[in-house]
Design a protein around this motif. Structure first.
Motif, PDB file in Angstrom:
ATOM      1  N   ASP A 179      -0.589 -12.724 -13.439  1.00 30.35           N
ATOM      2  CA  ASP A 179       0.696 -12.235 -12.940  1.00 30.35           C
ATOM      3  C   ASP A 179       0.735 -10.746 -13.313  1.00 30.35           C
ATOM      4  O   ASP A 179       0.497 -10.396 -14.477  1.00 30.35           O
ATOM      5  N   HIS A 225       2.920  -7.418 -12.539  1.00 32.33           N
ATOM      6  CA  HIS A 225       4.072  -6.766 -11.916  1.00 32.33           C
ATOM      7  C   HIS A 225       4.166  -5.287 -12.265  1.00 32.33           C
ATOM      8  O   HIS A 225       3.945  -4.914 -13.436  1.00 32.33           O
ATOM      9  N   HIS A 239       8.458  -9.258 -17.507  1.00 32.89           N
ATOM     10  CA  HIS A 239       7.250  -9.917 -18.025  1.00 32.89           C
ATOM     11  C   HIS A 239       6.023  -9.435 -17.264  1.00 32.89           C
ATOM     12  O   HIS A 239       6.132  -8.987 -16.114  1.00 32.89           O
ATOM     13  N   ASP A 297       7.887 -11.306  -4.930  1.00 30.59           N
ATOM     14  CA  ASP A 297       7.221 -12.001  -6.025  1.00 30.59           C
ATOM     15  C   ASP A 297       6.101 -12.853  -5.451  1.00 30.59           C
ATOM     16  O   ASP A 297       6.009 -13.066  -4.230  1.00 30.59           O
TER      17      ASP A 297
HETATM   18 ZN    ZN Z   1       6.023 -13.132 -12.677  1.00 29.21          ZN
END
Ligand code: ZN
Ligand code: VGL
Length: 197
Positions: A47, A49, A82, A113
């Motif tokens: 993940d 971001h 996060h 997302d």
């Molecule tokens: Zn995430």
């Protein structure tokens, strides 16, 4: 039939002490490491971001983590900040084996997302993982990692819809479990033809 292990988001922020800690998230590291030798390919997802990502509650005035907001592509849970690119929280758990074949990053576009390793949350923008697996002749996938009810769930359902034979090894997954999201995810995965073991 060539098979792959898909290790979903075993990153510091999803482990105890992290920004979006999943209870027991670190307990799955050793079992996942031990499984890796049993597959023709090992793929890790991360993940990843940008800071200020639209899935962060902090990017929306008046919203708190775990509120749900409406995005152009549908409802979106808002999370604590996060897995910000390049931070310690976005790094893999330090004990996780990272000698796999491919690392695929997701959630790197500010406006959208991506829970699934295959499609972003608009359910149409591909990550490219399908093409990678097909060109390698992989037809069978086993999924493990974090979190069972979000990124593992959406990855497993997409993989099954794409025609892969999909197993989720539940003892090597851990869940966030927001408002019954774990049991809903189990039902959705089973309905999509995913084998849960
Ligand atoms: Zn995430
Ligand atoms: C995840 C929430 C936000 C996951 C990623 O890996 O399940 N959950 N971003």
């Amino acid at each position: 039939m060539p098979n792959a292990l898909l290790v979903i988001d075993v990153q510091n922020d999803f482990c105890p002490g992290g920004a979006l800690a999943v209870p027991g998230g670190d307990e799955i590291v050793a079992p996942i490491n031990a499984m890796m030798n049993d597959f023709d390919a090992v793929i890790l997802t991360q993940d990843w971001h940008p800071s200020g990502h639209s899935s962060f509650a902090s990017s929306h005035a008046g919203k708190s983590p775990y509120d749900v907001t409406e995005m152009p592509y549908g409802p979106q849970v808002l999370w604590p900040d996060h897995c910000v690119q390049g931070t310690k929280g976005a790094a893999f758990h330090p004990d996780l084996r990272t000698d796999g074949d491919l690392i695929i990053r997701k959630g790197f576009r500010n406006a959208i997302d991506s829970y699934s390793a295959f499609f972003e949350n608009d359910q149409t923008t591909p990550t490219g993982l399908e093409g990678y697996l097909r060109t390698r002749g992989i037809e069978k996938l086993t999924l493990v990692g974090l979190a069972t009810d979000f990124c593992v769930h959406f990855s497993a359902v997409d993989a099954a819809r794409l025609g892969f034979e999909v197993t989720v090894k539940m003892e090597a997954c851990r869940a966030i479990d927001l408002d019954g999201s774990l049991s809903a995810a189990e039902t959705a995965m089973r309905d999509a033809g995913v084998t849960l073991t």
